[in-house]
Design a protein around this motif. Structure first.
Motif, PDB file in Angstrom:
ATOM      1  N   VAL A 161       0.953  -1.270  -0.105  1.00 57.55           N
ATOM      2  CA  VAL A 161       0.047   0.119  -0.064  1.00 57.55           C
ATOM      3  C   VAL A 161       0.973   1.116   0.007  1.00 57.55           C
ATOM      4  O   VAL A 161       1.769   1.419   0.910  1.00 57.55           O
ATOM      5  CB  VAL A 161      -0.959  -0.066   1.095  1.00 57.55           C
ATOM      6  CG1 VAL A 161      -1.847   1.238   1.356  1.00 57.55           C
ATOM      7  CG2 VAL A 161      -1.663  -1.337   1.314  1.00 57.55           C
ATOM      8  N   TRP A 162       0.751   2.038  -0.935  1.00 60.72           N
ATOM      9  CA  TRP A 162       1.665   3.191  -1.029  1.00 60.72           C
ATOM     10  C   TRP A 162       0.524   4.612  -1.084  1.00 60.72           C
ATOM     11  O   TRP A 162      -0.486   4.506  -1.697  1.00 60.72           O
ATOM     12  CB  TRP A 162       2.379   3.486  -2.473  1.00 60.72           C
ATOM     13  CG  TRP A 162       3.558   2.448  -2.417  1.00 60.72           C
ATOM     14  CD1 TRP A 162       4.451   1.831  -1.362  1.00 60.72           C
ATOM     15  CD2 TRP A 162       3.979   1.955  -3.439  1.00 60.72           C
ATOM     16  NE1 TRP A 162       5.153   0.990  -1.706  1.00 60.72           N
ATOM     17  CE2 TRP A 162       5.210   1.041  -3.036  1.00 60.72           C
ATOM     18  CE3 TRP A 162       4.031   2.026  -5.019  1.00 60.72           C
ATOM     19  CZ2 TRP A 162       6.016   0.477  -4.001  1.00 60.72           C
ATOM     20  CZ3 TRP A 162       4.610   1.205  -5.701  1.00 60.72           C
ATOM     21  CH2 TRP A 162       5.812   0.569  -5.164  1.00 60.72           C
ATOM     22  N   ALA A 163       0.911   5.510  -0.289  1.00 61.63           N
ATOM     23  CA  ALA A 163      -0.083   6.677  -0.294  1.00 61.63           C
ATOM     24  C   ALA A 163       0.932   7.752  -0.387  1.00 61.63           C
ATOM     25  O   ALA A 163       1.697   8.273   0.363  1.00 61.63           O
ATOM     26  CB  ALA A 163      -0.806   6.714   1.084  1.00 61.63           C
ATOM     27  N   LEU A 217      -4.850   5.109  11.577  1.00 58.39           N
ATOM     28  CA  LEU A 217      -4.665   3.851  10.835  1.00 58.39           C
ATOM     29  C   LEU A 217      -3.648   2.930  11.574  1.00 58.39           C
ATOM     30  O   LEU A 217      -3.721   1.875  11.811  1.00 58.39           O
ATOM     31  CB  LEU A 217      -3.735   4.228   9.398  1.00 58.39           C
ATOM     32  CG  LEU A 217      -4.843   4.926   8.608  1.00 58.39           C
ATOM     33  CD1 LEU A 217      -4.106   5.466   7.398  1.00 58.39           C
ATOM     34  CD2 LEU A 217      -6.014   4.206   8.022  1.00 58.39           C
ATOM     35  N   ALA A 218      -2.708   3.565  12.313  1.00 56.31           N
ATOM     36  CA  ALA A 218      -1.698   2.677  13.213  1.00 56.31           C
ATOM     37  C   ALA A 218      -2.536   2.149  14.307  1.00 56.31           C
ATOM     38  O   ALA A 218      -2.405   0.883  14.994  1.00 56.31           O
ATOM     39  CB  ALA A 218      -0.670   3.718  13.995  1.00 56.31           C
ATOM     40  N   SER A 219      -3.402   2.918  15.052  1.00 55.27           N
ATOM     41  CA  SER A 219      -4.515   2.257  15.738  1.00 55.27           C
ATOM     42  C   SER A 219      -5.077   1.098  15.316  1.00 55.27           C
ATOM     43  O   SER A 219      -5.791   0.131  16.326  1.00 55.27           O
ATOM     44  CB  SER A 219      -5.076   3.389  16.536  1.00 55.27           C
ATOM     45  OG  SER A 219      -6.050   3.706  15.671  1.00 55.27           O
ATOM     46  N   GLU A 220      -5.410   1.078  14.021  1.00 52.37           N
ATOM     47  CA  GLU A 220      -6.037  -0.020  13.592  1.00 52.37           C
ATOM     48  C   GLU A 220      -5.139  -1.085  13.240  1.00 52.37           C
ATOM     49  O   GLU A 220      -5.659  -2.133  12.582  1.00 52.37           O
ATOM     50  CB  GLU A 220      -6.761   0.619  12.257  1.00 52.37           C
ATOM     51  CG  GLU A 220      -8.047   1.708  12.735  1.00 52.37           C
ATOM     52  CD  GLU A 220      -9.361   0.732  13.100  1.00 52.37           C
ATOM     53  OE1 GLU A 220      -9.411  -0.439  12.928  1.00 52.37           O
ATOM     54  OE2 GLU A 220     -10.048   1.567  13.467  1.00 52.37           O
ATOM     55  N   VAL A 229       5.390   3.610   7.422  1.00 53.52           N
ATOM     56  CA  VAL A 229       6.617   3.912   7.238  1.00 53.52           C
ATOM     57  C   VAL A 229       6.727   5.135   5.972  1.00 53.52           C
ATOM     58  O   VAL A 229       6.096   4.872   4.962  1.00 53.52           O
ATOM     59  CB  VAL A 229       7.576   2.764   6.571  1.00 53.52           C
ATOM     60  CG1 VAL A 229       8.810   3.008   6.214  1.00 53.52           C
ATOM     61  CG2 VAL A 229       7.370   1.667   7.684  1.00 53.52           C
ATOM     62  N   GLU A 230       7.436   6.196   6.226  1.00 53.21           N
ATOM     63  CA  GLU A 230       7.762   6.981   5.189  1.00 53.21           C
ATOM     64  C   GLU A 230       8.729   6.713   4.477  1.00 53.21           C
ATOM     65  O   GLU A 230       9.985   6.260   4.726  1.00 53.21           O
ATOM     66  CB  GLU A 230       7.933   8.570   5.611  1.00 53.21           C
ATOM     67  CG  GLU A 230       8.084   9.571   4.834  1.00 53.21           C
ATOM     68  CD  GLU A 230       8.562  11.036   5.465  1.00 53.21           C
ATOM     69  OE1 GLU A 230       8.138  11.220   6.405  1.00 53.21           O
ATOM     70  OE2 GLU A 230       8.775  11.889   4.485  1.00 53.21           O
ATOM     71  N   LEU A 286       1.976   1.732   3.959  1.00 54.26           N
ATOM     72  CA  LEU A 286       1.174   1.184   5.063  1.00 54.26           C
ATOM     73  C   LEU A 286       1.146  -0.224   4.843  1.00 54.26           C
ATOM     74  O   LEU A 286       1.048  -0.835   3.886  1.00 54.26           O
ATOM     75  CB  LEU A 286      -0.327   1.793   4.835  1.00 54.26           C
ATOM     76  CG  LEU A 286      -0.460   3.243   4.635  1.00 54.26           C
ATOM     77  CD1 LEU A 286      -1.910   3.654   4.356  1.00 54.26           C
ATOM     78  CD2 LEU A 286       0.198   3.991   5.864  1.00 54.26           C
ATOM     79  N   ILE A 287       1.669  -0.710   6.126  1.00 52.42           N
ATOM     80  CA  ILE A 287       1.695  -2.217   6.229  1.00 52.42           C
ATOM     81  C   ILE A 287       0.499  -2.773   6.681  1.00 52.42           C
ATOM     82  O   ILE A 287       0.279  -2.501   7.863  1.00 52.42           O
ATOM     83  CB  ILE A 287       3.054  -2.516   6.891  1.00 52.42           C
ATOM     84  CG1 ILE A 287       4.288  -2.040   6.339  1.00 52.42           C
ATOM     85  CG2 ILE A 287       3.105  -4.129   7.044  1.00 52.42           C
ATOM     86  CD1 ILE A 287       5.406  -2.119   7.336  1.00 52.42           C
ATOM     87  N   PRO A 288      -0.151  -3.584   5.919  1.00 49.10           N
ATOM     88  CA  PRO A 288      -1.619  -4.196   6.569  1.00 49.10           C
ATOM     89  C   PRO A 288      -1.351  -5.079   7.922  1.00 49.10           C
ATOM     90  O   PRO A 288      -0.406  -5.656   7.990  1.00 49.10           O
ATOM     91  CB  PRO A 288      -1.868  -5.096   5.515  1.00 49.10           C
ATOM     92  CG  PRO A 288      -1.297  -4.635   4.190  1.00 49.10           C
ATOM     93  CD  PRO A 288      -0.026  -4.040   4.684  1.00 49.10           C
ATOM     94  N   PRO A 289      -2.267  -4.864   8.765  1.00 46.78           N
ATOM     95  CA  PRO A 289      -2.018  -5.472   9.959  1.00 46.78           C
ATOM     96  C   PRO A 289      -1.994  -7.254  10.068  1.00 46.78           C
ATOM     97  O   PRO A 289      -1.473  -7.734  10.940  1.00 46.78           O
ATOM     98  CB  PRO A 289      -3.422  -5.317  10.917  1.00 46.78           C
ATOM     99  CG  PRO A 289      -4.431  -4.924   9.937  1.00 46.78           C
ATOM    100  CD  PRO A 289      -3.466  -4.291   8.710  1.00 46.78           C
ATOM    101  N   LYS A 290      -2.551  -7.820   8.805  1.00 46.04           N
ATOM    102  CA  LYS A 290      -2.123  -9.160   8.583  1.00 46.04           C
ATOM    103  C   LYS A 290      -0.710  -9.434   8.728  1.00 46.04           C
ATOM    104  O   LYS A 290      -0.291 -10.739   8.999  1.00 46.04           O
ATOM    105  CB  LYS A 290      -2.704  -9.656   7.350  1.00 46.04           C
ATOM    106  CG  LYS A 290      -4.413  -9.335   7.140  1.00 46.04           C
ATOM    107  CD  LYS A 290      -4.826  -9.775   6.111  1.00 46.04           C
ATOM    108  CE  LYS A 290      -6.469  -9.670   5.722  1.00 46.04           C
ATOM    109  NZ  LYS A 290      -6.860 -10.110   4.507  1.00 46.04           N
ATOM    110  N   GLU A 291       0.202  -8.711   8.164  1.00 45.31           N
ATOM    111  CA  GLU A 291       1.595  -8.931   8.209  1.00 45.31           C
ATOM    112  C   GLU A 291       2.393  -8.316   9.163  1.00 45.31           C
ATOM    113  O   GLU A 291       3.438  -8.708   9.820  1.00 45.31           O
ATOM    114  CB  GLU A 291       1.981  -8.345   6.742  1.00 45.31           C
ATOM    115  CG  GLU A 291       1.577  -8.904   5.524  1.00 45.31           C
ATOM    116  CD  GLU A 291       2.159  -8.475   4.390  1.00 45.31           C
ATOM    117  OE1 GLU A 291       3.121  -8.066   4.439  1.00 45.31           O
ATOM    118  OE2 GLU A 291       1.319  -8.131   3.295  1.00 45.31           O
TER     119      GLU A 291
END
Length: 248
Positions: A182-184, A199-202, A207-208, A235-240
């Protein structure tokens, strides 16, 4: 005749030229034609929906993935989703880089502009346009679970409404699978860190990513000092990632 905007990023020349027939964005020796919707308004508030315009952060993300992103991600035969696509430039750039399937999503009033841009560039064989409201149970795909999970998710300037962050997180969890990148890209505002922390709390890692924007002159018709206002995040998904990285 339009007035060109040129820049140099990581050694690759690109240009943007706005004219009567739309905005031409040239990179990778290829030109994309982008039409912007000038008269689209929210049916409830009457507010102009400027998301269909070609903003600088979409240019930042498009040129970043065309120069730096493709060095760390192989687009060939990959599936790509763009959330809050607006005019769709980053997703269309991903199609140029070899993605086999790109899905551009946004709210319903902006879909005609996206469809127009797909057709104007002859990319209908690999680029789809779909309505997607963040936080809803709807899927950007048509088939089973594998059809609505993607290899890469792109977003530009989505960190602007705190009430939308939880909904965005829900949608991201739905469309990400193991290995999804995921890139934003975002303009860095005083509240950007606060929204990223939602998003971090989710459960997302944040990582910038390093960028060479403005390393050689002025890009995107912005003053050189203002280039520091833009950043690209992974953005690193919580699954990973069970360890949450917060942006302070």
């Amino acid at each position: 005749m339009g007035v060109p905007r040129t820049g140099l990023l990581a050694g690759t020349r690109f240009s943007v030229c706005s004219g009567r027939n739309g905005t031409e964005y040239t990179t990778l020796d290829t030109t994309l034609l982008i039409h912007e919707l000038d008269h689209v308004c929210d049916s409830v508030t009457g507010r102009a929906l400027t998301d269909s315009w070609l903003w600088d952060y979409a240019l930042v993300l498009s040129e970043w993935i065309a120069t730096q992103g493709r060095l760390i991600f192989d687009f060939k035969d990959k599936t790509v989703l763009e959330l809050g696509a607006g005019a769709g430039l980053p997703g269309l750039t991903a199609a140029l880089l070899g993605a086999c399937r790109v899905v551009l999503t946004d709210i319903e009033p902006l879909l005609p502009g996206l469809i127009n841009n797909v057709e104007a560039n002859g990319l209908g064989d690999r680029v789809e346009v779909r309505q997607l409201v963040w936080g809803s149970d709807e899927s950007p795909g048509q088939g089973g679970e594998s059809d609505h999970e993607f290899d890469l998710v792109l977003m530009s300037d989505v960190f602007f409404d705190p009430e939308e962050m939880a909904a965005l997180a829900k949608t991201l969890k739905k469309v990400c699978r193991k290995g999804t990148v995921v890139w934003a890209a975002s303009e860095v505002r005083p509240w950007t860190g606060e929204y990223l922390n939602v998003l971090a709390s989710e459960g997302f890692g944040v990582v910038e990513l390093p960028s060479q924007l403005g390393s050689s002159g002025t890009s995107y018709s912005l003053e050189e000092d203002s280039l520091d206002m833009f950043a690209v995040y992974h953005l690193i998904p919580p699954k990973e990632d069970s360890h949450v990285a917060a942006i302070c």
